[in-house]
Design a protein around this motif. Structure first.
Motif, PDB file in Angstrom:
ATOM      1  N   TYR A  56       0.806  -0.974   0.020  1.00  0.00           N
ATOM      2  CA  TYR A  56       0.095   0.023  -0.092  1.00  0.00           C
ATOM      3  C   TYR A  56       0.916   1.404  -0.124  1.00  0.00           C
ATOM      4  O   TYR A  56       0.700   2.148  -0.855  1.00  0.00           O
ATOM      5  CB  TYR A  56      -0.827  -0.102   1.128  1.00  0.00           C
ATOM      6  N   MET A  57       1.917   1.231   0.750  1.00  0.00           N
ATOM      7  CA  MET A  57       2.673   2.430   0.991  1.00  0.00           C
ATOM      8  C   MET A  57       3.382   2.590  -0.416  1.00  0.00           C
ATOM      9  O   MET A  57       3.367   3.932  -0.911  1.00  0.00           O
ATOM     10  CB  MET A  57       3.864   2.255   1.781  1.00  0.00           C
ATOM     11  N   LEU A  58       4.086   1.408  -1.117  1.00  0.00           N
ATOM     12  CA  LEU A  58       4.731   1.510  -2.262  1.00  0.00           C
ATOM     13  C   LEU A  58       3.838   2.023  -3.495  1.00  0.00           C
ATOM     14  O   LEU A  58       4.018   3.153  -4.230  1.00  0.00           O
ATOM     15  CB  LEU A  58       5.379   0.285  -2.878  1.00  0.00           C
ATOM     16  N   ASN A  59       2.286   1.768  -3.312  1.00  0.00           N
ATOM     17  CA  ASN A  59       1.391   2.144  -4.640  1.00  0.00           C
ATOM     18  C   ASN A  59       1.021   3.647  -3.947  1.00  0.00           C
ATOM     19  O   ASN A  59       0.812   4.543  -5.184  1.00  0.00           O
ATOM     20  CB  ASN A  59       0.258   1.392  -4.299  1.00  0.00           C
ATOM     21  N   SER A  60       0.918   4.104  -3.031  1.00  0.00           N
ATOM     22  CA  SER A  60       0.789   5.370  -2.635  1.00  0.00           C
ATOM     23  C   SER A  60       1.639   6.353  -2.954  1.00  0.00           C
ATOM     24  O   SER A  60       1.148   7.256  -3.354  1.00  0.00           O
ATOM     25  CB  SER A  60       0.455   5.488  -1.061  1.00  0.00           C
ATOM     26  N   CYS A  65       3.856  10.189  -6.840  1.00  0.00           N
ATOM     27  CA  CYS A  65       4.487  10.343  -7.984  1.00  0.00           C
ATOM     28  C   CYS A  65       3.897  10.685  -9.368  1.00  0.00           C
ATOM     29  O   CYS A  65       4.221  11.645 -10.204  1.00  0.00           O
ATOM     30  CB  CYS A  65       5.644   9.283  -8.378  1.00  0.00           C
ATOM     31  N   LEU A  66       3.027   9.973  -9.670  1.00  0.00           N
ATOM     32  CA  LEU A  66       2.176  10.326 -10.821  1.00  0.00           C
ATOM     33  C   LEU A  66       1.468  11.832 -11.006  1.00  0.00           C
ATOM     34  O   LEU A  66       1.473  12.548 -11.783  1.00  0.00           O
ATOM     35  CB  LEU A  66       0.975   9.350 -11.033  1.00  0.00           C
ATOM     36  N   ALA A  67       0.797  12.265  -9.758  1.00  0.00           N
ATOM     37  CA  ALA A  67       0.368  13.415  -9.497  1.00  0.00           C
ATOM     38  C   ALA A  67       1.333  14.511  -9.556  1.00  0.00           C
ATOM     39  O   ALA A  67       0.951  15.535 -10.390  1.00  0.00           O
ATOM     40  CB  ALA A  67      -0.319  13.541  -8.126  1.00  0.00           C
ATOM     41  N   THR A  68       2.572  14.262  -9.377  1.00  0.00           N
ATOM     42  CA  THR A  68       3.630  15.489  -9.550  1.00  0.00           C
ATOM     43  C   THR A  68       4.003  15.567 -10.861  1.00  0.00           C
ATOM     44  O   THR A  68       4.632  16.589 -11.413  1.00  0.00           O
ATOM     45  CB  THR A  68       4.790  15.409  -8.552  1.00  0.00           C
ATOM     46  N   HIS A  76      -5.467   6.233 -13.634  1.00  0.00           N
ATOM     47  CA  HIS A  76      -4.211   5.233 -14.017  1.00  0.00           C
ATOM     48  C   HIS A  76      -4.699   3.804 -13.306  1.00  0.00           C
ATOM     49  O   HIS A  76      -5.253   3.827 -12.291  1.00  0.00           O
ATOM     50  CB  HIS A  76      -3.178   5.805 -13.046  1.00  0.00           C
ATOM     51  N   PRO A  77      -4.270   2.953 -13.967  1.00  0.00           N
ATOM     52  CA  PRO A  77      -4.479   1.523 -13.420  1.00  0.00           C
ATOM     53  C   PRO A  77      -4.019   1.242 -11.993  1.00  0.00           C
ATOM     54  O   PRO A  77      -4.448   0.293 -11.144  1.00  0.00           O
ATOM     55  CB  PRO A  77      -3.819   0.439 -14.205  1.00  0.00           C
TER      56      PRO A  77
END
Length: 122
Positions: A56-60, A65-68, A76-77
């Protein structure tokens, strides 16, 4: 503090910086112990919790990162993966809560009910 920046934004950025520092401290602590060494000390349910929290932490972090980078993480998938992990975390929590729940002593309950229904003779 930058005079051109509103105080409210500065407060949010300070809180964000503190949160990033806390995450960094946790990562340093986690990386100081080998994964196998840590997992060997835990029971299977605790191992599942550690694995799910790590995923969960890694995906969060990937979400951030995607948002930045200007990508809408909601499209996103990776969002589906976060939901899957959240469902699994809820399953583990249910199991943990069941284990912590008080156990019913059927014989004692039966005796209590019989005495209540029949009345005690003193």
């Amino acid at each position: 503090m930058n005079k051109d920046m509103p105080a409210e934004i500065h407060e949010y950025l300070s809180a964000f910086e503190n949160s990033i520092g806390a995450v960094d401290d946790m990562l340093v602590t986690m990386m100081s112990v080998s994964g196998n060494e840590l997992l060997q000390k835990l029971d299977p349910l605790e191992q599942a919790e550690v694995d799910l929290i790590s995923a969960y932490m890694l995906n969060s972090m990937f979400w951030v990162c995607l948002a930045t980078h200007g990508v809408n993480p909601k499209e996103h998938p990776g969002k589906q993966e976060l939901e899957r992990i959240r469902v699994d975390m809820n399953r583990v929590k249910e199991i943990t809560d069941q284990e912590k729940a008080a156990k019913l002593d059927r014989r004692a309950a039966s005796r209590f009910i019989k005495k209540s229904l029949l009345g005690t003779k003193t």
